[in-house]
Scaffold this motif. Structure first.
Motif, PDB file in Angstrom:
ATOM      1  N   SER A  65       0.824  -1.211   0.000  1.00 51.82           N
ATOM      2  CA  SER A  65       0.000   0.000   0.000  1.00 51.82           C
ATOM      3  C   SER A  65       0.856   1.259   0.000  1.00 51.82           C
ATOM      4  O   SER A  65       0.576   2.205  -0.739  1.00 51.82           O
ATOM      5  N   SER A  68       2.383   1.607  -3.350  1.00 54.43           N
ATOM      6  CA  SER A  68       1.341   1.960  -4.321  1.00 54.43           C
ATOM      7  C   SER A  68       0.934   3.419  -4.187  1.00 54.43           C
ATOM      8  O   SER A  68       0.753   4.118  -5.191  1.00 54.43           O
ATOM      9  N   MET A  72       1.269   6.434  -6.916  1.00 54.48           N
ATOM     10  CA  MET A  72       0.176   7.332  -7.294  1.00 54.48           C
ATOM     11  C   MET A  72       0.563   8.794  -7.066  1.00 54.48           C
ATOM     12  O   MET A  72       0.170   9.666  -7.836  1.00 54.48           O
ATOM     13  N   SER A  85      -7.152   7.588  -2.305  1.00 51.35           N
ATOM     14  CA  SER A  85      -6.599   6.236  -2.456  1.00 51.35           C
ATOM     15  C   SER A  85      -6.247   5.637  -1.102  1.00 51.35           C
ATOM     16  O   SER A  85      -6.465   4.442  -0.866  1.00 51.35           O
ATOM     17  N   TYR A  89      -7.580   2.197   0.476  1.00 48.88           N
ATOM     18  CA  TYR A  89      -6.705   1.137   0.981  1.00 48.88           C
ATOM     19  C   TYR A  89      -7.070   0.738   2.409  1.00 48.88           C
ATOM     20  O   TYR A  89      -7.074  -0.445   2.741  1.00 48.88           O
ATOM     21  N   PRO A 125      -0.440  -6.109  -5.179  1.00 45.58           N
ATOM     22  CA  PRO A 125      -0.912  -4.728  -5.384  1.00 45.58           C
ATOM     23  C   PRO A 125      -2.012  -4.614  -6.450  1.00 45.58           C
ATOM     24  O   PRO A 125      -1.950  -3.790  -7.361  1.00 45.58           O
ATOM     25  N   LEU A 128      -3.813  -1.186  -6.776  1.00 45.41           N
ATOM     26  CA  LEU A 128      -3.071  -0.230  -7.608  1.00 45.41           C
ATOM     27  C   LEU A 128      -3.408  -0.427  -9.079  1.00 45.41           C
ATOM     28  O   LEU A 128      -3.626   0.545  -9.815  1.00 45.41           O
ATOM     29  N   LEU A 132      -5.053   2.965 -10.816  1.00 46.11           N
ATOM     30  CA  LEU A 132      -4.291   3.758 -11.795  1.00 46.11           C
ATOM     31  C   LEU A 132      -5.097   4.090 -13.052  1.00 46.11           C
ATOM     32  O   LEU A 132      -5.209   5.259 -13.417  1.00 46.11           O
TER      33      LEU A 132
END
Length: 142
Positions: A65, A68, A72, A85, A89, A125, A128, A132
């Motif tokens: 996380s 990720s 981001m 985000s 998470y 992940p 992610l 994305l």
């Protein structure tokens, strides 16, 4: 940040995600690694230490996380995207960990496929991979 620095930083962050996956067997306690490769079709759930399993699964989730979220933050300079985000998470961790614990405590062979996929969201992940393109599409629509 210059484009070259962004690419270098993104490469390092993705490399760290790859290294977590590559060294998963030696870094994390997870009796389900070998179980889900082929044994789940033939034997019952492996013996496990619940606290150790939850601790290492949580550690792996949080490492993935953090990396990720860093990815981001580099790709999308908007801090609101990173904050949103992070909320996703945290909420995903709570929901997925509760489902994961149910499957660990109550293993049934007919639930192994669902258990495998919930576990996958915790140790890889995948969020992610989902976020994305969603945020990129949102950015294009603005």
């Amino acid at each position: 940040m210059s484009r070259v620095n962004k690419l270098i930083l993104l490469s390092v962050l993705f490399l760290l995600l790859i290294l977590i996956r590559y060294f998963e067997g030696s870094l994390f306690y997870d009796p389900y690694l070998s179980f889900f490769k082929n044994d789940y079709l033939y034997i019952d759930s492996p013996r496990r230490e619940l606290a150790k399993l939850v601790g290492f699964t949580s550690l792996r989730y949080f490492l993935n996380s953090i990396l990720s979220l860093a990815i981001m933050a580099v790709i999308f300079t908007d801090k609101n995207i990173v904050k949103f985000s992070a909320i996703i998470y945290v909420l995903a961790f709570i929901v997925l960990m509760l489902i994961y614990l149910y499957f660990v405590v109550h293993p049934r062979q007919e639930d192994y496929y669902m258990f495998f996929n919930v576990r996958r969201f915790l140790i890889q992940p995948i969020i992610l991979i989902l976020l994305l393109p969603a945020f990129y599409y949102h950015k294009l629509k603005k």
